[in-house]
Write a protein that holds these residues in place. Structure first.
Motif, PDB file in Angstrom:
ATOM      1  N   HIS A  22       0.826  -1.214   0.000  1.00 12.31           N
ATOM      2  CA  HIS A  22       0.000   0.000   0.000  1.00 12.31           C
ATOM      3  C   HIS A  22       0.863   1.269   0.000  1.00 12.31           C
ATOM      4  CE1 HIS A  22      -3.652  -2.352   0.678  1.00 12.31           C
ATOM      5  NE2 HIS A  22      -3.003  -3.004   1.626  1.00 12.31           N
ATOM      6  N   GLY A  23       2.120   1.103  -0.344  1.00 11.68           N
ATOM      7  CA  GLY A  23       3.024   2.253  -0.297  1.00 11.68           C
ATOM      8  C   GLY A  23       3.576   2.424   1.105  1.00 11.68           C
ATOM      9  N   TRP A  24       2.749   2.971   1.994  1.00 15.39           N
ATOM     10  CA  TRP A  24       3.173   3.185   3.391  1.00 15.39           C
ATOM     11  C   TRP A  24       3.224   1.886   4.184  1.00 15.39           C
ATOM     12  CZ3 TRP A  24      -0.183   1.670   7.216  1.00 15.39           C
ATOM     13  CH2 TRP A  24      -1.516   1.448   6.809  1.00 15.39           C
ATOM     14  N   LEU A  25       2.519   0.857   3.688  1.00 16.71           N
ATOM     15  CA  LEU A  25       2.448  -0.439   4.363  1.00 16.71           C
ATOM     16  C   LEU A  25       2.802  -1.560   3.400  1.00 16.71           C
ATOM     17  CD1 LEU A  25       1.513  -2.409   6.692  1.00 16.71           C
ATOM     18  CD2 LEU A  25      -0.765  -2.282   5.653  1.00 16.71           C
ATOM     19  N   LYS A  26       3.711  -2.403   3.842  1.00 21.41           N
ATOM     20  CA  LYS A  26       4.018  -3.627   3.104  1.00 21.41           C
ATOM     21  C   LYS A  26       3.731  -4.794   4.047  1.00 21.41           C
ATOM     22  CE  LYS A  26       7.557  -1.148   0.519  1.00 21.41           C
ATOM     23  NZ  LYS A  26       6.654  -0.751  -0.558  1.00 21.41           N
ATOM     24  N   SER A  27       2.803  -5.664   3.632  1.00 18.71           N
ATOM     25  CA  SER A  27       2.298  -6.686   4.526  1.00 18.71           C
ATOM     26  C   SER A  27       2.372  -8.066   3.879  1.00 18.71           C
ATOM     27  CB  SER A  27       0.839  -6.374   4.898  1.00 18.71           C
ATOM     28  OG  SER A  27       0.306  -7.373   5.735  1.00 18.71           O
ATOM     29  N   HIS A  28       3.063  -8.990   4.552  1.00 20.41           N
ATOM     30  CA  HIS A  28       3.045 -10.404   4.162  1.00 20.41           C
ATOM     31  C   HIS A  28       2.048 -11.127   5.064  1.00 20.41           C
ATOM     32  CE1 HIS A  28       6.961  -9.438   2.249  1.00 20.41           C
ATOM     33  NE2 HIS A  28       6.615 -10.404   1.408  1.00 20.41           N
ATOM     34  N   GLN A  29       1.162 -11.904   4.443  1.00 22.76           N
ATOM     35  CA  GLN A  29       0.037 -12.494   5.168  1.00 22.76           C
ATOM     36  C   GLN A  29       0.095 -14.016   5.075  1.00 22.76           C
ATOM     37  OE1 GLN A  29      -2.129 -10.377   2.444  1.00 22.76           O
ATOM     38  NE2 GLN A  29      -2.200  -8.470   3.594  1.00 22.76           N
ATOM     39  N   THR A  30       0.269 -14.674   6.225  1.00 27.61           N
ATOM     40  CA  THR A  30       0.334 -16.131   6.258  1.00 27.61           C
ATOM     41  C   THR A  30      -1.030 -16.745   5.983  1.00 27.61           C
ATOM     42  OG1 THR A  30       2.230 -16.160   7.758  1.00 27.61           O
ATOM     43  CG2 THR A  30       0.839 -18.125   7.741  1.00 27.61           C
ATOM     44  N   PHE A  31      -2.086 -16.107   6.497  1.00 24.25           N
ATOM     45  CA  PHE A  31      -3.446 -16.605   6.312  1.00 24.25           C
ATOM     46  C   PHE A  31      -4.271 -15.576   5.550  1.00 24.25           C
ATOM     47  CE2 PHE A  31      -1.825 -18.419  10.318  1.00 24.25           C
ATOM     48  CZ  PHE A  31      -1.804 -19.748   9.945  1.00 24.25           C
ATOM     49  N   SER A  32      -5.359 -16.043   4.944  1.00 22.87           N
ATOM     50  CA  SER A  32      -6.218 -15.175   4.135  1.00 22.87           C
ATOM     51  C   SER A  32      -6.584 -13.912   4.910  1.00 22.87           C
ATOM     52  CB  SER A  32      -7.489 -15.928   3.747  1.00 22.87           C
ATOM     53  OG  SER A  32      -7.193 -17.022   2.904  1.00 22.87           O
ATOM     54  N   PHE A  33      -6.416 -12.768   4.237  1.00 22.58           N
ATOM     55  CA  PHE A  33      -6.637 -11.480   4.898  1.00 22.58           C
ATOM     56  C   PHE A  33      -6.864 -10.424   3.832  1.00 22.58           C
ATOM     57  CE2 PHE A  33      -5.341  -7.486   6.871  1.00 22.58           C
ATOM     58  CZ  PHE A  33      -5.925  -7.569   8.130  1.00 22.58           C
ATOM     59  N   ALA A  34      -7.933  -9.634   3.996  1.00 21.03           N
ATOM     60  CA  ALA A  34      -8.234  -8.543   3.060  1.00 21.03           C
ATOM     61  C   ALA A  34      -8.228  -9.067   1.621  1.00 21.03           C
ATOM     62  CB  ALA A  34      -7.264  -7.386   3.268  1.00 21.03           C
ATOM     63  N   GLY A  35      -7.346  -8.558   0.766  1.00 15.49           N
ATOM     64  CA  GLY A  35      -7.343  -8.945  -0.639  1.00 15.49           C
ATOM     65  C   GLY A  35      -6.696 -10.288  -0.931  1.00 15.49           C
ATOM     66  N   TYR A  36      -6.068 -10.889   0.077  1.00 18.00           N
ATOM     67  CA  TYR A  36      -5.440 -12.198  -0.121  1.00 18.00           C
ATOM     68  C   TYR A  36      -6.388 -13.283   0.363  1.00 18.00           C
ATOM     69  CZ  TYR A  36      -2.553 -16.255   1.061  1.00 18.00           C
ATOM     70  OH  TYR A  36      -2.062 -17.533   1.195  1.00 18.00           O
ATOM     71  N   TYR A  37      -6.703 -14.231  -0.513  1.00 22.43           N
ATOM     72  CA  TYR A  37      -7.592 -15.322  -0.128  1.00 22.43           C
ATOM     73  C   TYR A  37      -7.082 -16.644  -0.685  1.00 22.43           C
ATOM     74  CZ  TYR A  37     -11.639 -18.364   0.286  1.00 22.43           C
ATOM     75  OH  TYR A  37     -12.464 -19.421   0.592  1.00 22.43           O
ATOM     76  N   ASP A  38      -6.921 -17.596   0.224  1.00 25.58           N
ATOM     77  CA  ASP A  38      -6.584 -18.965  -0.144  1.00 25.58           C
ATOM     78  C   ASP A  38      -7.479 -19.864   0.701  1.00 25.58           C
ATOM     79  OD1 ASP A  38      -5.541 -21.549  -0.315  1.00 25.58           O
ATOM     80  OD2 ASP A  38      -3.470 -20.867  -0.458  1.00 25.58           O
ATOM     81  N   PRO A  39      -8.380 -20.627   0.073  1.00 25.98           N
ATOM     82  CA  PRO A  39      -9.319 -21.433   0.848  1.00 25.98           C
ATOM     83  C   PRO A  39      -8.649 -22.475   1.731  1.00 25.98           C
ATOM     84  CG  PRO A  39      -9.375 -22.058  -1.475  1.00 25.98           C
ATOM     85  CD  PRO A  39      -8.568 -20.796  -1.386  1.00 25.98           C
TER      86      PRO A  39
END
Length: 240
Positions: free
Chosen positions: A17-34
């Motif tokens: 997001h520019g000001w925020l760089k986020s790695h997500q282990t589990f599905s969160f916001a725009g990241y989804y893995d069933p």
């Protein structure tokens, strides 16, 4: 025979997001893995970098235990209960969102980035009165041993949450090994490697890898290099 799941660092979700760089282990916001919604009661494990001057504006949460673990830099917290605090390396922050809470988090340092883990755990009690707490722990107390940073017990070391969960951190020199005995039947442990290489039993993990293990009473964790890691023991079955 224990059940396990391996999440390599490069398979995580990522948001820039520019000001925020986020790695997500589990599905969160725009990241989804069933296949990666949660690990037992562990719902979110975000590995966040907030650039200088950036931050999360006021936003709501409810019925979730939210834990923040700063790794580098200082993060300023404000919430709808009137709390204003700064969390930094060595601190552990917890919010029981309960019936509902608003909060914001900002990096007030224009030059230095803040790195922290944002963790959500499903609670075992809904609609509690919201609460905020933080403790300052000595990182030296996790050198070559496991330091408890969270539990279900208000009188125990670290912060407490509304869940039958225990978190520990370790900072091990190469070759140091420790046996972890699970605290409660039906729990599992999710291991997250902050830096270095470790082995959990015979499974090799590298920096920022995640590894879940359950249907076991204990396991051994060994530092293959100098290494830092987080152990999160949570119920595998729960009501929410």
């Amino acid at each position: 025979m224990a059940n396990t799941v391996l999440h390599k660092a490069n398979t995580r979700g990522f948001a820039d997001h520019g000001w925020l760089k986020s790695h997500q282990t589990f599905s969160f916001a725009g990241y989804y893995d069933p296949h990666r919604i949660h690990f037992g009661a562990l719902r979110v494990l975000n590995d966040d970098v907030v650039l200088g001057g950036g931050g999360f504006g006021k936003h709501p949460h409810d019925n979730m235990e939210i834990i923040s673990i700063p790794l580098e830099g200082d993060l300023e917290h404000k919430d709808s209960m009137g709390n204003t605090a700064v969390i930094k390396h060595g601190d552990i922050q917890v919010m029981s969102a309960g019936t509902g809470i608003y909060h914001s988090e900002y990096n007030k340092d224009a030059a230095e980035a803040v790195k922290f883990l944002q963790i959500w755990v499903f609670p075992n009690k809904r609609n509690v009165d919201p609460r905020y707490d933080q403790v300052t722990l000595d990182p030296a107390d996790r050198h070559n041993k496991l330091q408890q940073i969270l539990s279900p017990d208000k009188d125990d070391a670290g912060v407490w949450i509304y869940q039958n969960a225990w978190f520990h951190m370790g900072n091990f020199d190469k070759g140091v090994s420790s046996e972890y005995n699970l605290k409660a039947e039906g729990n599992g442990v999710y291991i997250f490697v902050l830096k270095g290489d470790v082995k959990v039993n015979d499974q090799l993990l590298n920096t920022r890898d995640g590894y879940g293990i359950w249907d076991t009473e204990k396991f051994t964790i060994t530092a293959e290099t100098d290494a830092e890691f987080l152990l999160m023991e949570v119920p595998m079955e729960f009501k929410y």
